[in-house]
Write an enzyme that holds these catalytic residues in place. Sequence first.
Site, mmCIF file in Angstrom:
data_model
loop_
_atom_site.group_PDB
_atom_site.id
_atom_site.type_symbol
_atom_site.label_atom_id
_atom_site.label_comp_id
_atom_site.label_asym_id
_atom_site.label_seq_id
_atom_site.Cartn_x
_atom_site.Cartn_y
_atom_site.Cartn_z
ATOM 1 N N ARG A 61 0.834 -1.210 0.000
ATOM 2 C CA ARG A 61 0.000 0.000 0.000
ATOM 3 C C ARG A 61 0.868 1.259 0.000
ATOM 4 N NH1 ARG A 61 -2.777 3.271 4.082
ATOM 5 N NH2 ARG A 61 -4.812 3.954 3.289
ATOM 6 N N HIS A 65 0.652 4.242 -2.758
ATOM 7 C CA HIS A 65 0.404 5.634 -2.376
ATOM 8 C C HIS A 65 1.576 6.533 -2.746
ATOM 9 C CE1 HIS A 65 -3.174 5.292 0.616
ATOM 10 N NE2 HIS A 65 -3.310 4.470 -0.408
ATOM 11 N N ASN A 93 -3.541 8.653 4.306
ATOM 12 C CA ASN A 93 -2.311 8.144 4.934
ATOM 13 C C ASN A 93 -2.285 8.279 6.449
ATOM 14 O OD1 ASN A 93 -1.162 7.452 2.435
ATOM 15 N ND2 ASN A 93 -0.266 9.486 2.169
ATOM 16 N N HIS A 191 -5.787 -6.166 -2.237
ATOM 17 C CA HIS A 191 -6.641 -6.183 -1.043
ATOM 18 C C HIS A 191 -6.993 -7.598 -0.610
ATOM 19 C CE1 HIS A 191 -8.192 -1.746 -1.391
ATOM 20 N NE2 HIS A 191 -6.908 -1.837 -1.089
#
Length: 317
Positions: A61, A65, A93, A191
Amino acid sequence: MATSTKLFAIVCLLAFLSCSVQGQLSTTFYARSCKNVEKIVRAVVAQAVKKEPRMGASIVRLFFHDCFVQGCDASILLDAAPGIATEKNAFGNINSARGFEVIDAIKQQVERACKATVSCADILALAARDSVSLLGGPTWAMPVGRRDSRTANLGEANQLPAPFFSLSQLNASFAAKGLNFQDLTVLSGAHTVGSAICSAFKNRVWGGDSNIDTSFALQSRQTCPTSGGDTQLNPLTIPNTNRFSNQFYKNLVARKGLLHSDQELFNGGFTDALVRKYSNDAKSFFNDFTVSMVKLGNIGVLTGRSGEVRLNCRKAN
Protein backbone atom coordinates in the site's frame (compact mmCIF):
# COMPACT_ATOMS: atom_id res chain seq x y z
CA MET A 1 33.87 24.04 -40.63
CA ALA A 2 31.96 21.06 -42.00
CA THR A 3 34.12 18.68 -39.95
CA SER A 4 33.57 20.72 -36.78
CA THR A 5 29.83 20.79 -37.39
CA LYS A 6 29.78 17.05 -37.97
CA LEU A 7 31.82 16.42 -34.81
CA PHE A 8 29.53 18.64 -32.79
CA ALA A 9 26.51 16.73 -34.10
CA ILE A 10 28.09 13.42 -33.12
CA VAL A 11 28.88 14.69 -29.61
CA CYS A 12 25.31 15.90 -29.21
CA LEU A 13 23.95 12.57 -30.43
CA LEU A 14 26.12 10.62 -27.99
CA ALA A 15 25.08 12.89 -25.14
CA PHE A 16 21.44 12.38 -26.07
CA LEU A 17 21.81 8.62 -26.24
CA SER A 18 23.66 8.59 -22.93
CA CYS A 19 20.90 10.54 -21.23
CA SER A 20 18.25 8.36 -22.85
CA VAL A 21 19.84 5.16 -21.60
CA GLN A 22 20.54 6.71 -18.22
CA GLY A 23 16.96 7.86 -18.00
CA GLN A 24 15.52 4.35 -18.24
CA LEU A 25 14.88 1.83 -15.52
CA SER A 26 16.61 -1.51 -15.75
CA THR A 27 16.51 -4.79 -13.85
CA THR A 28 20.35 -4.78 -13.85
CA PHE A 29 20.85 -1.17 -12.77
CA TYR A 30 22.73 -2.15 -9.58
CA ALA A 31 24.49 -5.22 -11.00
CA ARG A 32 27.89 -3.62 -10.47
CA SER A 33 27.30 -0.80 -8.01
CA CYS A 34 25.33 -2.78 -5.40
CA LYS A 35 24.97 -6.38 -6.52
CA ASN A 36 23.50 -7.64 -3.22
CA VAL A 37 20.81 -5.01 -2.82
CA GLU A 38 17.92 -7.35 -3.64
CA LYS A 39 19.16 -9.94 -1.13
CA ILE A 40 19.38 -7.28 1.56
CA VAL A 41 15.88 -5.96 0.84
CA ARG A 42 14.30 -9.40 0.84
CA ALA A 43 15.99 -10.47 4.08
CA VAL A 44 14.70 -7.44 6.00
CA VAL A 45 11.20 -7.69 4.53
CA ALA A 46 11.10 -11.42 5.30
CA GLN A 47 11.90 -10.72 8.93
CA ALA A 48 9.21 -8.03 9.15
CA VAL A 49 6.53 -10.16 7.46
CA LYS A 50 7.35 -13.16 9.62
CA LYS A 51 6.86 -11.00 12.70
CA GLU A 52 3.63 -9.46 11.37
CA PRO A 53 2.13 -10.73 8.08
CA ARG A 54 -0.02 -7.60 7.78
CA MET A 55 3.18 -5.59 7.31
CA GLY A 56 3.54 -7.05 3.83
CA ALA A 57 0.19 -5.57 2.81
CA SER A 58 1.16 -2.25 4.40
CA ILE A 59 4.35 -2.02 2.34
CA VAL A 60 2.48 -2.75 -0.89
CA ARG A 61 0.00 0.00 0.00
CA LEU A 62 2.87 2.36 0.79
CA PHE A 63 4.31 1.76 -2.69
CA PHE A 64 0.94 2.42 -4.33
CA HIS A 65 0.40 5.63 -2.38
CA ASP A 66 3.90 6.77 -3.26
CA CYS A 67 3.55 6.17 -7.00
CA PHE A 68 0.15 7.88 -7.21
CA VAL A 69 1.59 11.15 -5.85
CA GLN A 70 4.10 12.84 -8.18
CA GLY A 71 5.39 9.42 -9.26
CA CYS A 72 7.42 6.64 -7.63
CA ASP A 73 9.92 8.95 -5.97
CA ALA A 74 9.72 8.03 -2.26
CA SER A 75 8.01 11.36 -1.50
CA ILE A 76 5.67 9.55 0.90
CA LEU A 77 8.66 8.70 3.11
CA LEU A 78 9.61 12.34 3.78
CA ASP A 79 8.87 13.67 7.26
CA ALA A 80 7.60 17.20 7.80
CA ALA A 81 10.38 19.78 7.50
CA PRO A 82 10.75 23.44 6.52
CA GLY A 83 9.30 23.67 3.03
CA ILE A 84 7.91 20.12 3.16
CA ALA A 85 4.29 19.36 4.06
CA THR A 86 4.53 15.63 4.60
CA GLU A 87 2.25 13.31 2.65
CA LYS A 88 1.96 11.24 5.81
CA ASN A 89 -0.72 13.69 6.95
CA ALA A 90 -2.91 13.18 3.87
CA PHE A 91 -6.46 11.86 4.39
CA GLY A 92 -5.55 8.45 2.96
CA ASN A 93 -2.31 8.14 4.93
CA ILE A 94 -2.76 9.61 8.38
CA ASN A 95 -3.24 6.90 11.02
CA SER A 96 -3.10 4.21 8.30
CA ALA A 97 0.10 4.40 6.22
CA ARG A 98 2.74 2.23 7.87
CA GLY A 99 5.91 0.31 7.18
CA PHE A 100 8.22 3.31 7.37
CA GLU A 101 10.42 1.63 9.98
CA VAL A 102 10.92 -1.37 7.71
CA ILE A 103 12.09 0.87 4.87
CA ASP A 104 14.42 2.64 7.34
CA ALA A 105 15.91 -0.69 8.40
CA ILE A 106 16.50 -1.72 4.80
CA LYS A 107 18.07 1.63 3.98
CA GLN A 108 20.50 1.38 6.90
CA GLN A 109 21.72 -2.02 5.76
CA VAL A 110 21.93 -0.98 2.12
CA GLU A 111 23.93 2.12 3.03
CA ARG A 112 26.42 -0.02 4.92
CA ALA A 113 26.86 -2.20 1.85
CA CYS A 114 26.71 0.47 -0.87
CA LYS A 115 26.89 4.04 0.39
CA ALA A 116 24.85 6.70 -1.43
CA THR A 117 23.99 4.32 -4.27
CA VAL A 118 20.48 2.87 -3.91
CA SER A 119 17.49 5.20 -3.78
CA CYS A 120 14.69 4.97 -1.26
CA ALA A 121 12.27 4.82 -4.20
CA ASP A 122 13.93 1.64 -5.45
CA ILE A 123 14.03 0.16 -1.96
CA LEU A 124 10.29 0.70 -1.61
CA ALA A 125 9.61 -0.82 -5.05
CA LEU A 126 11.68 -3.92 -4.26
CA ALA A 127 10.16 -4.23 -0.79
CA ALA A 128 6.65 -4.17 -2.28
CA ARG A 129 7.59 -6.89 -4.75
CA ASP A 130 9.09 -9.06 -2.02
CA SER A 131 6.11 -8.49 0.29
CA VAL A 132 3.78 -9.98 -2.31
CA SER A 133 6.08 -12.93 -2.90
CA LEU A 134 6.63 -13.66 0.79
CA LEU A 135 2.86 -13.73 1.35
CA GLY A 136 2.50 -16.45 -1.27
CA GLY A 137 1.97 -14.30 -4.34
CA PRO A 138 3.99 -14.02 -7.54
CA THR A 139 7.40 -12.46 -7.96
CA TRP A 140 8.81 -10.56 -10.92
CA ALA A 141 11.86 -8.71 -12.15
CA MET A 142 11.39 -5.17 -10.84
CA PRO A 143 13.13 -2.51 -12.95
CA VAL A 144 15.21 -0.11 -10.83
CA GLY A 145 17.15 3.10 -11.29
CA ARG A 146 14.68 5.53 -9.72
CA ARG A 147 15.89 8.62 -7.91
CA ASP A 148 14.37 10.23 -4.83
CA SER A 149 12.44 13.49 -4.81
CA ARG A 150 13.47 16.44 -2.68
CA THR A 151 9.85 17.46 -2.20
CA ALA A 152 6.47 16.06 -1.14
CA ASN A 153 2.99 16.95 -2.37
CA LEU A 154 0.35 16.91 0.35
CA GLY A 155 -2.28 18.41 -1.93
CA GLU A 156 -1.94 15.62 -4.49
CA ALA A 157 -1.79 13.02 -1.70
CA ASN A 158 -5.19 14.24 -0.56
CA GLN A 159 -6.54 13.19 -3.97
CA LEU A 160 -5.64 9.50 -3.59
CA PRO A 161 -8.43 7.06 -4.53
CA ALA A 162 -10.80 6.85 -1.57
CA PRO A 163 -12.83 3.91 -0.19
CA PHE A 164 -16.08 5.67 -1.10
CA PHE A 165 -15.16 6.19 -4.78
CA SER A 166 -17.46 5.02 -7.55
CA LEU A 167 -16.18 2.92 -10.43
CA SER A 168 -16.06 5.95 -12.72
CA GLN A 169 -14.05 7.90 -10.14
CA LEU A 170 -11.63 5.01 -9.69
CA ASN A 171 -11.22 4.60 -13.42
CA ALA A 172 -10.57 8.33 -13.89
CA SER A 173 -8.01 8.33 -11.07
CA PHE A 174 -6.11 5.43 -12.61
CA ALA A 175 -6.38 6.80 -16.14
CA ALA A 176 -4.77 10.04 -14.95
CA LYS A 177 -1.70 7.96 -14.08
CA GLY A 178 -1.62 6.12 -17.41
CA LEU A 179 -3.28 2.99 -16.03
CA ASN A 180 -6.31 1.32 -17.61
CA PHE A 181 -9.33 -0.48 -16.17
CA GLN A 182 -7.48 -3.81 -16.18
CA ASP A 183 -4.70 -2.26 -14.08
CA LEU A 184 -7.38 -0.88 -11.75
CA THR A 185 -9.00 -4.28 -11.37
CA VAL A 186 -5.84 -6.31 -10.95
CA LEU A 187 -4.00 -3.91 -8.64
CA SER A 188 -7.07 -3.75 -6.40
CA GLY A 189 -6.47 -7.47 -5.91
CA ALA A 190 -3.73 -6.52 -3.47
CA HIS A 191 -6.64 -6.18 -1.04
CA THR A 192 -6.57 -9.95 -0.79
CA VAL A 193 -4.29 -9.22 2.19
CA GLY A 194 -4.32 -6.48 4.79
CA SER A 195 -6.94 -4.66 6.83
CA ALA A 196 -9.06 -1.53 6.76
CA ILE A 197 -10.10 0.76 9.58
CA CYS A 198 -13.77 0.93 10.55
CA SER A 199 -14.26 4.49 9.30
CA ALA A 200 -13.42 3.30 5.76
CA PHE A 201 -16.32 0.84 5.57
CA LYS A 202 -18.77 1.87 8.32
CA ASN A 203 -21.30 3.41 5.96
CA ARG A 204 -21.25 0.35 3.69
CA VAL A 205 -21.95 -2.25 6.39
CA TRP A 206 -24.55 -0.13 8.22
CA GLY A 207 -26.99 0.24 5.35
CA GLY A 208 -25.24 2.66 3.02
CA ASP A 209 -24.94 0.06 0.25
CA SER A 210 -27.49 -2.42 -1.04
CA ASN A 211 -25.01 -4.63 -2.91
CA ILE A 212 -23.73 -6.38 0.20
CA ASP A 213 -24.31 -9.86 1.58
CA THR A 214 -26.49 -9.56 4.67
CA SER A 215 -24.58 -12.03 6.84
CA PHE A 216 -21.30 -10.38 5.86
CA ALA A 217 -22.64 -6.96 6.82
CA LEU A 218 -23.80 -8.25 10.21
CA GLN A 219 -20.43 -9.90 10.84
CA SER A 220 -18.53 -6.73 9.91
CA ARG A 221 -20.65 -4.62 12.27
CA GLN A 222 -19.31 -6.55 15.25
CA THR A 223 -15.98 -4.73 15.01
CA CYS A 224 -17.38 -1.50 13.59
CA PRO A 225 -20.19 0.04 15.68
CA THR A 226 -22.32 2.90 14.41
CA SER A 227 -20.72 5.22 16.93
CA GLY A 228 -17.02 5.22 17.74
CA GLY A 229 -14.55 2.46 16.98
CA ASP A 230 -13.34 4.26 13.86
CA THR A 231 -9.81 2.84 14.12
CA GLN A 232 -10.91 -0.77 14.69
CA LEU A 233 -9.49 -3.11 12.05
CA ASN A 234 -11.26 -5.61 9.82
CA PRO A 235 -9.53 -7.89 7.30
CA LEU A 236 -10.13 -6.74 3.72
CA THR A 237 -10.76 -10.30 2.62
CA ILE A 238 -12.37 -13.24 4.41
CA PRO A 239 -11.33 -15.76 5.42
CA ASN A 240 -8.28 -13.84 6.62
CA THR A 241 -5.40 -16.21 5.78
CA ASN A 242 -2.68 -13.57 5.33
CA ARG A 243 -1.90 -15.28 2.02
CA PHE A 244 -1.84 -13.54 -1.35
CA SER A 245 -4.49 -15.23 -3.49
CA ASN A 246 -7.52 -14.58 -5.68
CA GLN A 247 -9.90 -14.75 -2.69
CA PHE A 248 -10.56 -11.02 -2.99
CA TYR A 249 -12.36 -11.57 -6.29
CA LYS A 250 -14.35 -14.52 -4.95
CA ASN A 251 -15.56 -12.22 -2.19
CA LEU A 252 -16.61 -9.55 -4.67
CA VAL A 253 -18.66 -12.06 -6.67
CA ALA A 254 -20.35 -13.06 -3.39
CA ARG A 255 -21.01 -9.36 -2.57
CA LYS A 256 -18.57 -9.52 0.33
CA GLY A 257 -16.24 -6.68 -0.60
CA LEU A 258 -15.44 -4.75 2.57
CA LEU A 259 -14.94 -1.36 0.93
CA HIS A 260 -17.52 0.37 -1.23
CA SER A 261 -14.80 1.09 -3.80
CA ASP A 262 -13.84 -2.59 -3.95
CA GLN A 263 -17.40 -3.82 -4.51
CA GLU A 264 -17.75 -1.23 -7.27
CA LEU A 265 -15.49 -3.49 -9.33
CA PHE A 266 -18.30 -6.05 -9.39
CA ASN A 267 -21.54 -4.13 -9.52
CA GLY A 268 -22.84 -4.40 -13.07
CA GLY A 269 -20.03 -2.34 -14.61
CA PHE A 270 -17.28 -2.78 -17.17
CA THR A 271 -14.91 -4.54 -14.74
CA ASP A 272 -17.33 -7.35 -13.84
CA ALA A 273 -15.95 -9.76 -16.44
CA LEU A 274 -12.38 -9.37 -15.20
CA VAL A 275 -13.42 -9.87 -11.58
CA ARG A 276 -15.24 -13.05 -12.49
CA LYS A 277 -12.24 -14.23 -14.53
CA TYR A 278 -9.79 -13.67 -11.67
CA SER A 279 -12.15 -15.29 -9.18
CA ASN A 280 -11.89 -18.49 -11.21
CA ASP A 281 -8.29 -18.23 -12.40
CA ALA A 282 -5.61 -17.38 -9.83
CA LYS A 283 -2.85 -17.90 -12.39
CA SER A 284 -4.24 -15.20 -14.68
CA PHE A 285 -4.56 -12.86 -11.72
CA PHE A 286 -0.94 -13.47 -10.69
CA ASN A 287 0.36 -13.01 -14.24
CA ASP A 288 -1.57 -9.80 -14.83
CA PHE A 289 -0.69 -8.47 -11.38
CA THR A 290 3.04 -8.62 -12.11
CA VAL A 291 2.55 -6.69 -15.36
CA SER A 292 0.49 -3.98 -13.69
CA MET A 293 2.93 -3.65 -10.78
CA VAL A 294 5.74 -2.92 -13.23
CA LYS A 295 3.52 -0.32 -14.93
CA LEU A 296 2.71 1.20 -11.55
CA GLY A 297 6.42 1.35 -10.73
CA ASN A 298 7.13 3.31 -13.90
CA ILE A 299 4.85 6.24 -13.06
CA GLY A 300 6.62 9.61 -13.00
CA VAL A 301 10.03 8.24 -12.08
CA LEU A 302 13.04 10.49 -11.60
CA THR A 303 16.16 9.18 -13.32
CA GLY A 304 19.60 10.29 -14.43
CA ARG A 305 20.48 13.55 -12.70
CA SER A 306 16.95 14.36 -11.59
CA GLY A 307 16.28 14.14 -7.88
CA GLU A 308 18.85 12.52 -5.59
CA VAL A 309 19.74 9.38 -3.70
CA ARG A 310 18.73 10.16 -0.13
CA LEU A 311 21.02 9.01 2.66
CA ASN A 312 18.04 8.98 5.04
CA CYS A 313 14.67 8.13 3.51
CA ARG A 314 12.87 10.50 5.88
CA LYS A 315 14.64 13.67 4.77
CA ALA A 316 16.21 15.24 1.72
CA ASN A 317 20.01 15.41 1.69
